[in-house]
Design a protein around this motif. Sequence first.
Motif, PDB file in Angstrom:
ATOM      1  N   ALA A 152       5.041  11.349   6.775  1.00  9.27           N
ATOM      2  CA  ALA A 152       5.698  10.643   5.669  1.00  9.27           C
ATOM      3  C   ALA A 152       6.539  11.574   4.802  1.00  9.27           C
ATOM      4  O   ALA A 152       7.544  11.145   4.220  1.00  9.27           O
ATOM      5  N   ILE A 153       6.150  12.845   4.701  1.00  5.18           N
ATOM      6  CA  ILE A 153       6.865  13.744   3.782  1.00  5.18           C
ATOM      7  C   ILE A 153       7.965  14.539   4.462  1.00  5.18           C
ATOM      8  O   ILE A 153       8.746  15.204   3.767  1.00  5.18           O
ATOM      9  N   PRO A 208       2.249   2.420  11.224  1.00  6.27           N
ATOM     10  CA  PRO A 208       2.291   3.743  10.598  1.00  6.27           C
ATOM     11  C   PRO A 208       1.578   3.830   9.251  1.00  6.27           C
ATOM     12  O   PRO A 208       1.282   4.924   8.790  1.00  6.27           O
ATOM     13  N   VAL A 209       1.346   2.692   8.609  1.00  9.10           N
ATOM     14  CA  VAL A 209       0.696   2.724   7.290  1.00  9.10           C
ATOM     15  C   VAL A 209      -0.715   2.125   7.387  1.00  9.10           C
ATOM     16  O   VAL A 209      -1.706   2.836   7.509  1.00  9.10           O
ATOM     17  N   GLU A 210      -0.794   0.802   7.358  1.00  9.99           N
ATOM     18  CA  GLU A 210      -2.100   0.150   7.354  1.00  9.99           C
ATOM     19  C   GLU A 210      -2.864   0.393   8.648  1.00  9.99           C
ATOM     20  O   GLU A 210      -4.089   0.604   8.632  1.00  9.99           O
ATOM     21  N   LEU A 221       0.828  -1.200   0.000  1.00 13.25           N
ATOM     22  CA  LEU A 221       0.000   0.000   0.000  1.00 13.25           C
ATOM     23  C   LEU A 221       0.865   1.253   0.000  1.00 13.25           C
ATOM     24  O   LEU A 221       0.596   2.220  -0.721  1.00 13.25           O
ATOM     25  N   SER A 222       1.902   1.232   0.800  1.00 12.72           N
ATOM     26  CA  SER A 222       2.808   2.380   0.879  1.00 12.72           C
ATOM     27  C   SER A 222       3.560   2.581  -0.433  1.00 12.72           C
ATOM     28  O   SER A 222       3.672   3.700  -0.936  1.00 12.72           O
ATOM     29  N   LEU A 262      14.903   0.702  10.339  1.00 11.64           N
ATOM     30  CA  LEU A 262      13.498   0.872  10.681  1.00 11.64           C
ATOM     31  C   LEU A 262      12.680   0.031   9.708  1.00 11.64           C
ATOM     32  O   LEU A 262      12.641   0.313   8.505  1.00 11.64           O
ATOM     33  N   TYR A 263      12.081  -1.025  10.225  1.00 11.37           N
ATOM     34  CA  TYR A 263      11.325  -1.956   9.384  1.00 11.37           C
ATOM     35  C   TYR A 263       9.841  -1.591   9.372  1.00 11.37           C
ATOM     36  O   TYR A 263       9.238  -1.363  10.422  1.00 11.37           O
ATOM     37  N   LEU A 264       9.277  -1.545   8.192  1.00  8.80           N
ATOM     38  CA  LEU A 264       7.835  -1.453   8.022  1.00  8.80           C
ATOM     39  C   LEU A 264       7.405  -2.685   7.242  1.00  8.80           C
ATOM     40  O   LEU A 264       7.733  -2.829   6.061  1.00  8.80           O
ATOM     41  N   GLY A 265       6.717  -3.590   7.925  1.00 12.17           N
ATOM     42  CA  GLY A 265       6.348  -4.855   7.306  1.00 12.17           C
ATOM     43  C   GLY A 265       5.183  -4.731   6.349  1.00 12.17           C
ATOM     44  O   GLY A 265       4.717  -3.632   6.024  1.00 12.17           O
TER      45      GLY A 265
END
Length: 430
Positions: free
Chosen positions: A101-102, A180-182, A25-26, A172-175
């Motif tokens: 995010a920005i 922070p996203v979903e 999604l990200s 920094l892991y985003l699975g």
Amino acid sequence: MGYLPNERLHHLKQYSYKGIDKSILSKYILNPFWTWFVTLWPTSVAPNTITLSGLCMVVINFLTLLYYDPNYLTEKGGVQIPQWIYFTWGIGLFLYQSFDAIDGKQARRTGMAGPLGEMFDHGCDALNTTLEAMLTAQALNLGRSWWTFASQAATLANFYLTTWEEYHTGYLYLGVFSGPVEGILIIVGIYIVTALLGPSIWDTPILDFLHLSHIPLISSTIPNIGLNVSFMVFGAFMMAFNILNSYANVRVAMREAGKSTIKPLLFLFPFLFSAGVQLAWIGHPKFFDAAGNEFTILESSLFVPFMCAWGLSFAHQVGKMILAHLTKGPFPVWDWVFLASVVGAVDMNLPRICGIPPIIQSTPRTTFLYVYATLLISFIAYARFCTLVINDITNFMGIACFTVRKKDEEGVWRGTEEVKANGEGMKKVV
């Protein structure tokens, strides 16, 4: 004298952001939007200003909660918040996510990328974690309950785990499914549904909502719990998944570095201890007020300040952890800011421990004073920590926090483009 010793400050020069984002999604939807969105901001706006602006939107959302429901009674307690307010909560949270995010993209545009940005970003995220846990539980009509307490505990645990993982791996892991996203988008969806249908919709039993309660095999095997409780159960499963995933990443990093894969697990204890202290405090034995009514923090107007005090103490705890990561310092095992909570928990549980009434919190009034004193101590401690760390980093790195400026070789504050031009000019002269 600053907060950080010089030997740790020098490690800031070696900082470089490392992140791994596996979110589909990200990558395919949100990132293209963020890449466009950042172009709307002039390069005269500092990245940290964008980050703080996003947090201010969440704070405004929380202030509307306090205005309409100061005692956190929710709809089931007889308090009606105008439903359009929940729309504003969804908009505010989505903008917070977008601003969050920005800010990194803006930092690269302005030449302001560095450790201060990561420190500031994590600090705002830590505060947002508690505020959103409280707002979400209100929208789900959970109110003053163990479910709300558990919701905040799980949310803080996920954030602690992410920071713990980054400390040990350097990444920094985003699975594929991350908070922070979903996670944020799911909460935005909850706010929208609440705005349209009202908070009581979440009390609907899940099997009734899915029209499955009439099927004997299903109704006899699956509890017909409310949608709000179902969301909590879903969150528990996601937390378990994140725990396993984070430890797998840490385990790989430790093996590659030739270090113990067990020792990092010991550094989960500080959070378990702090959460256990809060659990013991809010789960104190009931006692009676002057009118003969039963009193507990969980079921009183002290619930919100209690949760906010915990959130601020937690922000101080993880702030020290990310600072240790940036400056190559030792893992912060003990944080003195929890001392007030330890005293509060022990005092309130004296009837269980040694059969005597609380010494400090012997009445609702003294409990009120002690909880608010803890909130004030936590706020001052975190504000002091942020101020000292920001001053140390900006002075050492020669950068500004909320303006796009750097110090040149002569120590004069200039815009980043001007510093860059002067530096190139000096190279040509040489």
